[in-house]
Design a protein around this motif. Structure first.
Motif, PDB file in Angstrom:
ATOM      1  N   GLY A   1      44.478  46.903  26.250  1.00  0.00           N
ATOM      2  CA  GLY A   1      44.770  45.626  26.891  1.00  0.00           C
ATOM      3  C   GLY A   1      43.594  45.149  27.718  1.00  0.00           C
ATOM      4  N   THR A   2      43.825  44.907  29.009  1.00  0.00           N
ATOM      5  CA  THR A   2      42.781  44.397  29.903  1.00  0.00           C
ATOM      6  C   THR A   2      42.770  45.166  31.214  1.00  0.00           C
ATOM      7  N   ARG A   3      41.601  45.671  31.575  1.00  0.00           N
ATOM      8  CA  ARG A   3      41.387  46.256  32.895  1.00  0.00           C
ATOM      9  C   ARG A   3      41.105  45.076  33.825  1.00  0.00           C
ATOM     10  N   VAL A   4      41.782  45.034  34.968  1.00  0.00           N
ATOM     11  CA  VAL A   4      41.706  43.900  35.891  1.00  0.00           C
ATOM     12  C   VAL A   4      41.216  44.376  37.249  1.00  0.00           C
ATOM     13  N   SER A   5      40.224  43.697  37.809  1.00  0.00           N
ATOM     14  CA  SER A   5      39.812  43.937  39.188  1.00  0.00           C
ATOM     15  C   SER A   5      40.120  42.679  39.986  1.00  0.00           C
ATOM     16  N   LEU A   6      40.480  42.864  41.236  1.00  0.00           N
ATOM     17  CA  LEU A   6      40.867  41.736  42.073  1.00  0.00           C
ATOM     18  C   LEU A   6      40.260  41.881  43.459  1.00  0.00           C
ATOM     19  N   GLN A   7      39.706  40.790  43.967  1.00  0.00           N
ATOM     20  CA  GLN A   7      39.291  40.682  45.358  1.00  0.00           C
ATOM     21  C   GLN A   7      40.096  39.531  45.951  1.00  0.00           C
ATOM     22  N   LEU A   8      40.741  39.782  47.084  1.00  0.00           N
ATOM     23  CA  LEU A   8      41.554  38.755  47.724  1.00  0.00           C
ATOM     24  C   LEU A   8      41.192  38.679  49.193  1.00  0.00           C
ATOM     25  N   SER A   9      40.990  37.458  49.691  1.00  0.00           N
ATOM     26  CA  SER A   9      40.652  37.267  51.104  1.00  0.00           C
ATOM     27  C   SER A   9      41.416  36.072  51.652  1.00  0.00           C
ATOM     28  N   ARG A  10      41.354  35.944  52.993  1.00  0.00           N
ATOM     29  CA  ARG A  10      41.987  34.853  53.727  1.00  0.00           C
ATOM     30  C   ARG A  10      43.510  34.890  53.635  1.00  0.00           C
ATOM     31  N   VAL A  11      44.075  36.090  53.727  1.00  0.00           N
ATOM     32  CA  VAL A  11      45.528  36.265  53.688  1.00  0.00           C
ATOM     33  C   VAL A  11      45.939  37.054  54.923  1.00  0.00           C
TER      34      VAL A  11
ATOM     35  N   GLY B   1      37.087  41.171  55.542  1.00  0.00           N
ATOM     36  CA  GLY B   1      38.460  40.700  55.428  1.00  0.00           C
ATOM     37  C   GLY B   1      38.965  40.574  54.007  1.00  0.00           C
ATOM     38  N   THR B   2      38.399  41.355  53.103  1.00  0.00           N
ATOM     39  CA  THR B   2      38.744  41.275  51.688  1.00  0.00           C
ATOM     40  C   THR B   2      39.365  42.581  51.226  1.00  0.00           C
ATOM     41  N   VAL B   3      40.451  42.485  50.453  1.00  0.00           N
ATOM     42  CA  VAL B   3      41.008  43.666  49.806  1.00  0.00           C
ATOM     43  C   VAL B   3      40.477  43.683  48.375  1.00  0.00           C
ATOM     44  N   ARG B   4      40.178  44.873  47.885  1.00  0.00           N
ATOM     45  CA  ARG B   4      39.712  45.053  46.513  1.00  0.00           C
ATOM     46  C   ARG B   4      40.624  46.068  45.848  1.00  0.00           C
ATOM     47  N   THR B   5      41.105  45.727  44.664  1.00  0.00           N
ATOM     48  CA  THR B   5      41.999  46.630  43.959  1.00  0.00           C
ATOM     49  C   THR B   5      41.795  46.467  42.455  1.00  0.00           C
ATOM     50  N   THR B   6      42.300  47.415  41.697  1.00  0.00           N
ATOM     51  CA  THR B   6      42.216  47.356  40.247  1.00  0.00           C
ATOM     52  C   THR B   6      43.571  47.668  39.635  1.00  0.00           C
ATOM     53  N   GLY B   7      43.748  47.269  38.409  1.00  0.00           N
ATOM     54  CA  GLY B   7      44.973  47.543  37.672  1.00  0.00           C
ATOM     55  C   GLY B   7      44.754  47.207  36.219  1.00  0.00           C
ATOM     56  N   GLY B   8      45.842  47.018  35.494  1.00  0.00           N
ATOM     57  CA  GLY B   8      45.722  46.712  34.080  1.00  0.00           C
ATOM     58  C   GLY B   8      46.910  45.921  33.584  1.00  0.00           C
ATOM     59  N   ALA B   9      46.700  45.275  32.450  1.00  0.00           N
ATOM     60  CA  ALA B   9      47.761  44.510  31.803  1.00  0.00           C
ATOM     61  C   ALA B   9      47.714  44.795  30.309  1.00  0.00           C
ATOM     62  N   ALA B  10      48.873  44.947  29.704  1.00  0.00           N
ATOM     63  CA  ALA B  10      48.967  45.197  28.267  1.00  0.00           C
ATOM     64  C   ALA B  10      48.851  43.881  27.509  1.00  0.00           C
ATOM     65  N   LEU B  11      47.782  43.153  27.795  1.00  0.00           N
ATOM     66  CA  LEU B  11      47.469  41.882  27.140  1.00  0.00           C
ATOM     67  C   LEU B  11      45.975  41.868  26.837  1.00  0.00           C
ATOM     68  N   ARG B  12      45.570  41.271  25.755  1.00  0.00           N
ATOM     69  CA  ARG B  12      44.145  41.082  25.460  1.00  0.00           C
ATOM     70  C   ARG B  12      43.613  40.006  26.408  1.00  0.00           C
ATOM     71  N   PRO B  13      42.346  40.077  26.819  1.00  0.00           N
ATOM     72  CA  PRO B  13      41.816  39.065  27.741  1.00  0.00           C
ATOM     73  C   PRO B  13      42.022  37.633  27.250  1.00  0.00           C
TER      74      PRO B  13
END
Length: 131
Positions: A49-59, A94-106
């Motif tokens: 599927g797709t490996r996903v990285s996320l950065q989120l700020s201002r929350v 002030g940013t969180v960084r995390t990773t995950g995945g989805a069983a979907l093609r990009p």
């Protein structure tokens, strides 16, 4: 209206708590004008599927958040979950960084939504394609 950042073809994401580095094939970002939340999502296609990285700020917390992969057709997929403490993330920027995945093609992913787990309020939506 969502302000979208330009997409790039290569990027590197470093996690807060580990020296691990994750290279991504594509990266997309957006800021929600209502909430002020800013997210950058990195995608890397795999055989599963797709490996996903996320950065989120201002929350501001306390919240439990979840990014959701929204496909062009079919069922939405939660990528991961995490908590925002009352005082914010506490990281220098002030940013969180995390990773995950989805069983979907990009190419099957239309966009990502970062939502509050309880109640489902939308913090920010990030397109997963080039404009």
């Amino acid at each position: 209206m969502v302000a979208a950042d330009p997409a790039v073809t290569a990027a590197v994401l470093t996690a807060d708590d580990t020296p691990a580095v994750m290279a991504v094939a594509e990266q997309f970002g957006a800021t929600d004008p209502s909430t002020g939340a800013h997210a950058t999502v990195g995608l890397d296609g795999t055989t599963w599927g797709t490996r996903v990285s996320l950065q989120l700020s201002r929350v501001q917390g306390p919240l439990t958040c979840r990014p959701v992969a929204v496909p062009r057709a079919g069922e939405q997929r939660t990528v991961t979950t995490w908590s925002v403490p009352a005082g914010g993330y506490g990281a220098e920027d002030g940013t969180v960084r995390t990773t995950g995945g989805a069983a979907l093609r990009p190419g099957d992913i239309d966009h990502f939504e970062v939502r509050v787990r309880d109640g489902g309020a939308l913090l920010v939506a990030v397109p997963a394609h080039h404009a």
